[in-house]
Scaffold this motif. Structure first.
Motif, PDB file in Angstrom:
ATOM      1  N   ARG A   1      15.667 -44.973 -37.840  1.00  0.00           N
ATOM      2  CA  ARG A   1      14.048 -45.292 -36.695  1.00  0.00           C
ATOM      3  C   ARG A   1      13.449 -44.404 -38.336  1.00  0.00           C
ATOM      4  NH1 ARG A   1      13.295 -47.347 -32.378  1.00  0.00           N
ATOM      5  NH2 ARG A   1      11.689 -46.419 -32.400  1.00  0.00           N
ATOM      6  N   ASP A   2      14.196 -44.671 -39.715  1.00  0.00           N
ATOM      7  CA  ASP A   2      13.135 -45.353 -40.678  1.00  0.00           C
ATOM      8  C   ASP A   2      12.410 -46.748 -41.741  1.00  0.00           C
ATOM      9  OD1 ASP A   2      12.444 -44.887 -43.373  1.00  0.00           O
ATOM     10  OD2 ASP A   2      14.313 -44.714 -44.480  1.00  0.00           O
ATOM     11  N   THR A   3      11.019 -47.356 -40.806  1.00  0.00           N
ATOM     12  CA  THR A   3      10.697 -48.046 -41.240  1.00  0.00           C
ATOM     13  C   THR A   3      10.133 -49.048 -42.727  1.00  0.00           C
ATOM     14  OG1 THR A   3       9.063 -48.222 -38.745  1.00  0.00           O
ATOM     15  CG2 THR A   3       8.078 -49.349 -40.840  1.00  0.00           C
ATOM     16  N   ARG A   4      10.420 -47.506 -43.518  1.00  0.00           N
ATOM     17  CA  ARG A   4      10.270 -47.786 -44.639  1.00  0.00           C
ATOM     18  C   ARG A   4      11.716 -48.555 -45.194  1.00  0.00           C
ATOM     19  NH1 ARG A   4       6.022 -44.393 -43.744  1.00  0.00           N
ATOM     20  NH2 ARG A   4       3.811 -45.026 -45.050  1.00  0.00           N
ATOM     21  N   SER A   5      12.700 -48.000 -45.021  1.00  0.00           N
ATOM     22  CA  SER A   5      13.798 -48.404 -45.308  1.00  0.00           C
ATOM     23  C   SER A   5      13.930 -49.566 -44.533  1.00  0.00           C
ATOM     24  CB  SER A   5      15.180 -47.539 -45.403  1.00  0.00           C
ATOM     25  OG  SER A   5      14.808 -46.601 -46.046  1.00  0.00           O
ATOM     26  N   PHE A   6      13.549 -49.988 -43.278  1.00  0.00           N
ATOM     27  CA  PHE A   6      13.868 -50.755 -42.574  1.00  0.00           C
ATOM     28  C   PHE A   6      13.566 -52.669 -43.503  1.00  0.00           C
ATOM     29  CE2 PHE A   6      13.181 -53.773 -39.288  1.00  0.00           C
ATOM     30  CZ  PHE A   6      14.260 -54.088 -38.288  1.00  0.00           C
ATOM     31  N   LEU A   7      12.060 -51.965 -44.119  1.00  0.00           N
ATOM     32  CA  LEU A   7      11.568 -53.659 -43.884  1.00  0.00           C
ATOM     33  C   LEU A   7      11.710 -53.477 -45.547  1.00  0.00           C
ATOM     34  CD1 LEU A   7       7.972 -53.241 -42.906  1.00  0.00           C
ATOM     35  CD2 LEU A   7       9.366 -54.422 -41.908  1.00  0.00           C
ATOM     36  N   ALA A   8      13.063 -52.837 -45.920  1.00  0.00           N
ATOM     37  CA  ALA A   8      13.226 -52.901 -47.653  1.00  0.00           C
ATOM     38  C   ALA A   8      15.011 -53.891 -47.239  1.00  0.00           C
ATOM     39  CB  ALA A   8      13.192 -51.803 -48.595  1.00  0.00           C
ATOM     40  N   ASN A   9      15.029 -54.167 -46.128  1.00  0.00           N
ATOM     41  CA  ASN A   9      16.807 -54.454 -46.126  1.00  0.00           C
ATOM     42  C   ASN A   9      16.831 -55.844 -46.850  1.00  0.00           C
ATOM     43  OD1 ASN A   9      18.332 -52.071 -44.541  1.00  0.00           O
ATOM     44  ND2 ASN A   9      17.279 -52.706 -43.146  1.00  0.00           N
ATOM     45  N   ASN A  10      15.723 -56.083 -46.920  1.00  0.00           N
ATOM     46  CA  ASN A  10      16.082 -57.399 -47.639  1.00  0.00           C
ATOM     47  C   ASN A  10      16.186 -57.182 -49.228  1.00  0.00           C
ATOM     48  OD1 ASN A  10      13.671 -56.765 -47.932  1.00  0.00           O
ATOM     49  ND2 ASN A  10      13.515 -58.725 -49.393  1.00  0.00           N
ATOM     50  N   VAL A  11      16.559 -55.627 -49.885  1.00  0.00           N
ATOM     51  CA  VAL A  11      16.959 -55.893 -51.491  1.00  0.00           C
ATOM     52  C   VAL A  11      18.446 -55.892 -50.640  1.00  0.00           C
ATOM     53  CG1 VAL A  11      17.225 -53.724 -52.187  1.00  0.00           C
ATOM     54  CG2 VAL A  11      14.965 -54.305 -51.879  1.00  0.00           C
ATOM     55  N   ASP A  12      18.674 -55.297 -49.978  1.00  0.00           N
ATOM     56  CA  ASP A  12      20.518 -55.387 -49.712  1.00  0.00           C
ATOM     57  C   ASP A  12      21.156 -57.185 -49.416  1.00  0.00           C
ATOM     58  OD1 ASP A  12      22.904 -53.751 -48.897  1.00  0.00           O
ATOM     59  OD2 ASP A  12      22.479 -55.891 -47.482  1.00  0.00           O
ATOM     60  N   MET A  13      19.894 -58.061 -48.872  1.00  0.00           N
ATOM     61  CA  MET A  13      20.631 -59.364 -49.086  1.00  0.00           C
ATOM     62  C   MET A  13      20.621 -59.500 -50.213  1.00  0.00           C
ATOM     63  SD  MET A  13      18.917 -61.983 -46.597  1.00  0.00           S
ATOM     64  CE  MET A  13      19.543 -62.789 -44.908  1.00  0.00           C
ATOM     65  N   ASP A  14      19.622 -59.409 -51.093  1.00  0.00           N
ATOM     66  CA  ASP A  14      19.337 -59.842 -52.373  1.00  0.00           C
ATOM     67  C   ASP A  14      20.485 -59.596 -53.204  1.00  0.00           C
ATOM     68  OD1 ASP A  14      17.328 -61.161 -53.812  1.00  0.00           O
ATOM     69  OD2 ASP A  14      18.447 -59.077 -55.313  1.00  0.00           O
ATOM     70  N   ARG A  15      20.880 -58.546 -53.439  1.00  0.00           N
ATOM     71  CA  ARG A  15      22.000 -57.782 -53.896  1.00  0.00           C
ATOM     72  C   ARG A  15      23.250 -58.710 -53.213  1.00  0.00           C
ATOM     73  NH1 ARG A  15      21.037 -51.321 -53.874  1.00  0.00           N
ATOM     74  NH2 ARG A  15      19.465 -51.266 -54.915  1.00  0.00           N
ATOM     75  N   PHE A  16      23.165 -58.995 -52.052  1.00  0.00           N
ATOM     76  CA  PHE A  16      24.750 -58.836 -51.619  1.00  0.00           C
ATOM     77  C   PHE A  16      25.023 -60.890 -51.857  1.00  0.00           C
ATOM     78  CE2 PHE A  16      26.807 -60.125 -46.509  1.00  0.00           C
ATOM     79  CZ  PHE A  16      28.362 -60.486 -47.748  1.00  0.00           C
ATOM     80  N   ILE A  17      23.401 -61.476 -51.728  1.00  0.00           N
ATOM     81  CA  ILE A  17      23.492 -62.736 -52.603  1.00  0.00           C
ATOM     82  C   ILE A  17      24.348 -62.802 -54.090  1.00  0.00           C
ATOM     83  CG2 ILE A  17      21.907 -64.739 -53.107  1.00  0.00           C
ATOM     84  CD1 ILE A  17      20.367 -63.839 -50.029  1.00  0.00           C
ATOM     85  N   THR A  18      23.783 -61.858 -54.339  1.00  0.00           N
ATOM     86  CA  THR A  18      23.701 -62.150 -56.010  1.00  0.00           C
ATOM     87  C   THR A  18      25.263 -62.040 -56.507  1.00  0.00           C
ATOM     88  OG1 THR A  18      21.580 -61.203 -56.676  1.00  0.00           O
ATOM     89  CG2 THR A  18      23.124 -61.268 -58.282  1.00  0.00           C
ATOM     90  N   ASP A  19      25.933 -60.856 -55.861  1.00  0.00           N
ATOM     91  CA  ASP A  19      26.794 -60.268 -55.763  1.00  0.00           C
ATOM     92  C   ASP A  19      27.841 -61.460 -55.467  1.00  0.00           C
ATOM     93  OD1 ASP A  19      26.238 -58.227 -56.441  1.00  0.00           O
ATOM     94  OD2 ASP A  19      26.470 -57.532 -54.940  1.00  0.00           O
ATOM     95  N   VAL A  20      27.685 -62.627 -54.127  1.00  0.00           N
ATOM     96  CA  VAL A  20      29.074 -63.813 -54.199  1.00  0.00           C
ATOM     97  C   VAL A  20      28.776 -64.942 -54.838  1.00  0.00           C
ATOM     98  CG1 VAL A  20      29.114 -64.858 -52.172  1.00  0.00           C
ATOM     99  CG2 VAL A  20      29.174 -62.782 -51.465  1.00  0.00           C
ATOM    100  N   THR A  21      27.692 -64.588 -55.559  1.00  0.00           N
ATOM    101  CA  THR A  21      27.735 -66.048 -56.233  1.00  0.00           C
ATOM    102  C   THR A  21      27.813 -65.607 -57.884  1.00  0.00           C
ATOM    103  OG1 THR A  21      25.427 -66.018 -55.734  1.00  0.00           O
ATOM    104  CG2 THR A  21      25.450 -67.059 -58.106  1.00  0.00           C
ATOM    105  N   HIS A  22      28.127 -64.665 -58.091  1.00  0.00           N
ATOM    106  CA  HIS A  22      28.968 -64.098 -58.924  1.00  0.00           C
ATOM    107  C   HIS A  22      30.435 -63.972 -59.466  1.00  0.00           C
ATOM    108  CE1 HIS A  22      24.850 -61.372 -61.112  1.00  0.00           C
ATOM    109  NE2 HIS A  22      25.533 -63.100 -60.875  1.00  0.00           N
ATOM    110  N   ILE A  23      30.540 -64.207 -57.943  1.00  0.00           N
ATOM    111  CA  ILE A  23      32.212 -64.131 -57.694  1.00  0.00           C
ATOM    112  C   ILE A  23      32.858 -65.037 -57.743  1.00  0.00           C
ATOM    113  CG2 ILE A  23      34.060 -63.648 -55.596  1.00  0.00           C
ATOM    114  CD1 ILE A  23      32.246 -60.936 -55.230  1.00  0.00           C
TER     115      ILE A  23
END
Ligand code: AHR
Length: 499
Positions: A250-272
């Motif tokens: 129930r933390d809107t500020r963190s919820f709206l920032a979840n695309n930060v995780d998506m961004d890192r995920f994409i960057t990491d998979v690209t590097h792998i």
């Protein structure tokens, strides 16, 4: 007022957008297929039983590709059950979602539906309970012209012409312990490679997606991708990524920032991918297929109460609110910012099941998340420009300090438009945004649409389908070659500029 600035230049380009980044997904799950796209006897049904109201909305979305038939479902699926005379098709226990599958829709009907919807099929093969042989037979049935057992069987079933399916997924979430036929990375990598070799031998024109991780928090994330790709790098074209975000804390500020995780995920998979490329001394680049992404949590508790072994239960029927639409808008921005490597993405899913489109016996309507998905897909065409964002920041429990403003600019060279997509995540304050337009300095504002609502938890329902919708916003103007606008607090925005 707080201020943000964006820097772009016509010559600094990320990539031309592959339209398949706006794909979606329909699984044999809940009411996605049955009652979602197919409901014979309904006043909305066409001569084949497909819902015309759903088709109309899918066509409006211009979905380029739809992944099918699963998802977890595919890992226990026998495709042969869904072809041939409908009255002879077996009813089966479906273990992934603990329901009964009637098989009244199979790959032939789905291909017909896809044509009507103006989309392409992205077909997944079962690598859970099945293997190389069944995948090969399925491809033969779908794509071979004639003169072989399975191509002739398709013709006997009334489909003279091959379906010509170009994009194939080698299983689904094979890293997940919940998956039927779950495998280790070694086991899956070998199987994916052997299946890929055979499928490409049969039809060299197809493209193949190997399973990556089910999300970036899987214990095997990273090593899974590296091991799988070490086995199948030469025979596949893409690796998949999946992710769903929830609001359990129930933390809107963190919820709206979840695309930060998506961004890192994409960057990491690209590097792998590029690490394995280096290991292999290869010239080939593996790109990313983000073939399941969305918000998913609303339906969790009620789904636990559903009885087992029923048909078309109301499963995963998340009713999306305004803050979900903001995050969906930001996730699209994130994927576009990585358009050089994310070539395919599927909003999971399309109808009734964690979907932008909902249906009942009396109609179909658009959820809040429909709008950023629709408008980004409709206007986010052409070339992604490198979009440097200087933004005020805010603190989150989950991701530390994050930008209040997410933004990407796209140059649509065909329409000669620059399109700005931006989300202001600040819950309390509007933010001024300036973009020096450089080579686009003589463009004017064609349209600024903004999606806003006082209530973050506001939803669209059948009774009130237009509660949360984008509306024209008068905040934008071009002055001396600079776009000056205000992004209202908690808002998703699309600003189109042209001559
Ligand atoms: O989209 C719902 C489910 O989420 C899919 O079946 C599965 O692949 C994922 O875990």
């Amino acid at each position: 007022m707080k201020q943000a600035k964006v820097i772009i230049d016509k010559d600094f380009q990320v990539s031309r957008i592959d339209r398949r980044i706006y794909g979606s997904f329909i699984e044999h799950l809940g009411r996605a297929v049955y009652d979602g796209i197919y409901q014979p006897g309904s006043p909305f049904a066409d001569e084949q039983g497909f819902r015309k109201d759903t088709l109309e909305l899918v066509r409006e979305l211009e979905v380029p590709v739809v992944r099918y038939p699963g998802g977890n479902f595919v890992s226990g699926y026998k495709w042969e059950d869904g072809v041939g005379p409908k009255e002879e098709r077996p009813k089966r226990i479906e273990l992934a979602w603990t329901v009964v599958e009637t098989n009244q829709v199979g790959l032939n009907e789905f291909s017909d539906w896809a044509k009507k919807a103006g989309t392409e099929v992205m077909m997944a093969v079962n690598l859970g309970t099945r293997g190389v042989a069944e995948a090969m037979e399925l491809l033969e049935y779908c794509n071979l012209d004639q003169g072989t057992h399975y191509s002739e069987l398709r013709k006997k079933h009334g489909y003279e012409k091959p379906h010509g399916i170009k994009l194939w997924c080698l299983g689904n979430e094979m890293d997940g312990p919940w998956q039927i036929g779950h495998k280790t990375a070694e086991e899956y990598g070998r199987l994916a490679n052997e299946t890929a070799k055979v499928l490409k031998g049969l039809d060299p024109t197809i493209e193949l997606v190997a399973c990556g991780s089910s999300n970036s928090h899987m214990p095997t994330f990273g090593s899974w991708e590296a091991t799988v790709l070490e086995h199948c790098y030469d025979s596949v074209d893409y690796i998949s990524l999946h992710t769903y975000y929830d609001f359990h804390d129930r933390d809107t500020r963190s919820f709206l920032a979840n695309n930060v995780d998506m961004d890192r995920f994409i960057t990491d998979v690209t590097h792998i991918c590029d690490y394995v490329k280096a290991l292999k001394h290869s010239d080939k680049t593996i790109n990313l297929s983000f073939d399941e992404w969305n918000v998913w949590y609303h339906s969790g508790e009620q789904d636990k109460k559903l009885p087992r072994w029923t048909q078309k239960p109301h499963q995963l029927e998340d009713v999306y609110d305004f803050q979900d639409a903001l995050l969906v808008g930001s996730m699209l921005i994130t994927m576009l910012r990585h358009a050089d490597r994310v070539k395919i993405a599927c909003l999971a899913q399309l109808v009734n099941v964690i979907a932008p489109i909902m249906t009942s016996d009396t109609g179909a309507w658009r959820q809040t998340t429909y709008y950023p998905y629709w408008l980004t897909g409709k206007y986010g065409r052409g070339i992604v420009l490198q979009t440097l964002v200087e933004s005020p920041t805010y603190e989150t429990k989950k991701y530390g300090t994050v930008n209040c403003v997410d933004c990407v600019c796209v140059y649509n060279d065909e329409a000669d438009e620059v399109v700005v997509f931006a989300v202001n995540k600040d819950l309390d304050e509007d933010i001024g945004l300036t973009i020096p337009l450089r080579q686009f300095g003589d463009y004017r504002v064609i349209e600024h649409l903004s999606m806003e609502h006082e209530d973050l938890f506001a939803v669209n329902t059948e009774a009130d389908p237009n509660n949360v919708v984008p509306a024209p916003c008068g905040n934008s103007r071009v002055e001396d070659g600079t776009l000056r606008t205000t992004l209202n607090k908690k808002s998703w925005n699309m600003i189109r500029l042209g001559k």
